[in-house]
Design an enzyme around this catalytic site. Sequence first.
Site, PDB file in Angstrom:
ATOM      1  N   HIS A  12       0.807  -1.130   0.002  1.00 35.20           N
ATOM      2  CA  HIS A  12       0.083   0.120  -0.039  1.00 35.20           C
ATOM      3  C   HIS A  12       0.985   1.272  -0.007  1.00 35.20           C
ATOM      4  O   HIS A  12       1.312   1.694   1.065  1.00 35.20           O
ATOM      5  CB  HIS A  12      -0.941   0.073   1.119  1.00 35.20           C
ATOM      6  CG  HIS A  12      -1.767   0.958   1.100  1.00 35.20           C
ATOM      7  ND1 HIS A  12      -3.369   0.741   1.057  1.00 35.20           N
ATOM      8  CD2 HIS A  12      -2.090   2.197   1.312  1.00 35.20           C
ATOM      9  CE1 HIS A  12      -4.120   1.831   1.022  1.00 35.20           C
ATOM     10  NE2 HIS A  12      -3.231   2.914   1.345  1.00 35.20           N
ATOM     11  N   HIS A  14       1.293   4.855  -2.065  1.00 31.30           N
ATOM     12  CA  HIS A  14       0.812   5.810  -3.196  1.00 31.30           C
ATOM     13  C   HIS A  14       2.172   6.331  -4.030  1.00 31.30           C
ATOM     14  O   HIS A  14       2.888   7.022  -3.221  1.00 31.30           O
ATOM     15  CB  HIS A  14      -0.060   6.915  -2.623  1.00 31.30           C
ATOM     16  CG  HIS A  14      -1.593   6.404  -2.093  1.00 31.30           C
ATOM     17  ND1 HIS A  14      -2.636   6.441  -2.881  1.00 31.30           N
ATOM     18  CD2 HIS A  14      -1.848   5.982  -0.840  1.00 31.30           C
ATOM     19  CE1 HIS A  14      -3.535   6.050  -2.459  1.00 31.30           C
ATOM     20  NE2 HIS A  14      -2.891   5.685  -1.066  1.00 31.30           N
ATOM     21  N   HIS A 192      -9.731   1.416  -0.603  1.00 36.40           N
ATOM     22  CA  HIS A 192      -9.748   1.902   0.489  1.00 36.40           C
ATOM     23  C   HIS A 192     -10.906   1.997   1.227  1.00 36.40           C
ATOM     24  O   HIS A 192     -11.974   2.361   0.588  1.00 36.40           O
ATOM     25  CB  HIS A 192      -9.361   3.423   0.421  1.00 36.40           C
ATOM     26  CG  HIS A 192      -7.689   3.739  -0.133  1.00 36.40           C
ATOM     27  ND1 HIS A 192      -7.248   3.204  -1.125  1.00 36.40           N
ATOM     28  CD2 HIS A 192      -6.845   4.446   0.603  1.00 36.40           C
ATOM     29  CE1 HIS A 192      -5.958   3.709  -1.214  1.00 36.40           C
ATOM     30  NE2 HIS A 192      -5.719   4.347  -0.264  1.00 36.40           N
ATOM     31  N   GLU A 195     -11.267   3.179   6.606  1.00 40.35           N
ATOM     32  CA  GLU A 195     -10.331   4.347   7.398  1.00 40.35           C
ATOM     33  C   GLU A 195     -11.291   5.457   7.897  1.00 40.35           C
ATOM     34  O   GLU A 195     -11.435   5.654   9.188  1.00 40.35           O
ATOM     35  CB  GLU A 195      -9.262   4.841   6.243  1.00 40.35           C
ATOM     36  CG  GLU A 195      -8.523   5.620   6.668  1.00 40.35           C
ATOM     37  CD  GLU A 195      -7.598   6.193   5.646  1.00 40.35           C
ATOM     38  OE1 GLU A 195      -6.369   6.907   5.868  1.00 40.35           O
ATOM     39  OE2 GLU A 195      -8.221   6.245   4.333  1.00 40.35           O
ATOM     40  N   ASP A 273       1.711   3.962   3.061  1.00 40.30           N
ATOM     41  CA  ASP A 273       0.705   4.690   2.497  1.00 40.30           C
ATOM     42  C   ASP A 273       1.444   5.957   1.644  1.00 40.30           C
ATOM     43  O   ASP A 273       1.673   5.892   0.687  1.00 40.30           O
ATOM     44  CB  ASP A 273      -0.135   5.484   3.806  1.00 40.30           C
ATOM     45  CG  ASP A 273      -1.509   5.694   3.270  1.00 40.30           C
ATOM     46  OD1 ASP A 273      -1.890   5.556   1.975  1.00 40.30           O
ATOM     47  OD2 ASP A 273      -2.436   6.288   4.026  1.00 40.30           O
ATOM     48  N   ASP A 274       1.762   7.131   2.365  1.00 38.65           N
ATOM     49  CA  ASP A 274       2.143   8.355   1.830  1.00 38.65           C
ATOM     50  C   ASP A 274       3.451   8.585   2.604  1.00 38.65           C
ATOM     51  O   ASP A 274       3.124   9.901   3.277  1.00 38.65           O
ATOM     52  CB  ASP A 274       1.201   9.584   1.420  1.00 38.65           C
ATOM     53  CG  ASP A 274      -0.032   9.204   0.921  1.00 38.65           C
ATOM     54  OD1 ASP A 274       0.036   8.969  -0.504  1.00 38.65           O
ATOM     55  OD2 ASP A 274      -1.146   8.883   1.337  1.00 38.65           O
TER      56      ASP A 274
END
Length: 333
Positions: A12, A14, A192, A195, A273-274
């Site tokens: 996961h 981005h 997603h 969340e 994630d980021d």
Amino acid sequence: MSWQSFPKIELHLHHEGAAPPDFIRRLAQEKSVNLSGVFAEDGSYAFRDFAHFLQVYEAATGVLKTPDDYARLTATVLERAAEHGVIYCESFLSPDFCGGRDLGAWREYLHAIQEAAAHAEAQTGVTLRGIVTCIRHFGPDKARETAICAAETAGDWIVGFGMGGDETRGRQGDFAWAFDCAREAGLKLTTHAGEFGGPDAVRQALDDLRVDRIGHGVRAIEDPALVDRLAGSGTVLEVCPRSNLALRLYPDMRAHPVERLRAAGVRVTVNTDDPPFFRTTMTREYEALERAFGWDEEVFTQIARTALEAAFCDDATRERLAKRLEAGLKAAT
């Protein structure tokens, strides 16, 4: 122990969200783009909450305009990943940002990314595969166009289809056509959910989109029946603990439900994630989980093996990675 060299698999990530602030700042200077308000005084990305994060994210990554920009980004992302023991990662890529969902333009961007990934793999040893991602707050019609781009480029490198963006917009089922299109093209599916949308979003993802994995999914813990369902089906959650803390889902790591989910038999993985936005790396994720829950080599080994089993890559790639993973685990422990 130090977890930096421990072999890791990330599912996961981005692509644009992995761009370091210095990379974006340098690119903005080259293009004479004003990014005031995007960075804090210390040079990191600055945002207040999830809605503001999306605004800052799109402003920062908006300087990525050409296939060459994405090639440079790919090399940078894989170089950083290698520094933290990552041997394989799947990155979310969106034709929305790579050519405006025009198939011809998307192919040009994809070619540049793949070339850069192949070169970086030879240099760093990190294998990259792509998951085409539609943007939820752009709506179902644009998601259809994105799915067509995904279907037309599905293969050994584009291995999945997913959805990111603002989880509070609409329902998972609104995007069923796009996911059906991707499934028919042979792509694996993730989205997603769970969340900001709560446990109902996870249930919608399972029932309406029939996904193979769930991005985040942590709020499933609020529904014991759903936790049992996830454990029973073997559905893998792409958990991003420090992202959840940065966006204030939970006050601290001890409050994060990843250990309760794992203890209940849910298959979990660890992801960033980021990472620059949330000031994290795979090493920092491992260190935080060790401190909060006492996770040791045995737990992290299982996490890595679960991630490899859940990866969307082809069997030949998985077999090759399995040998590297087991050799790395043996050396690390």
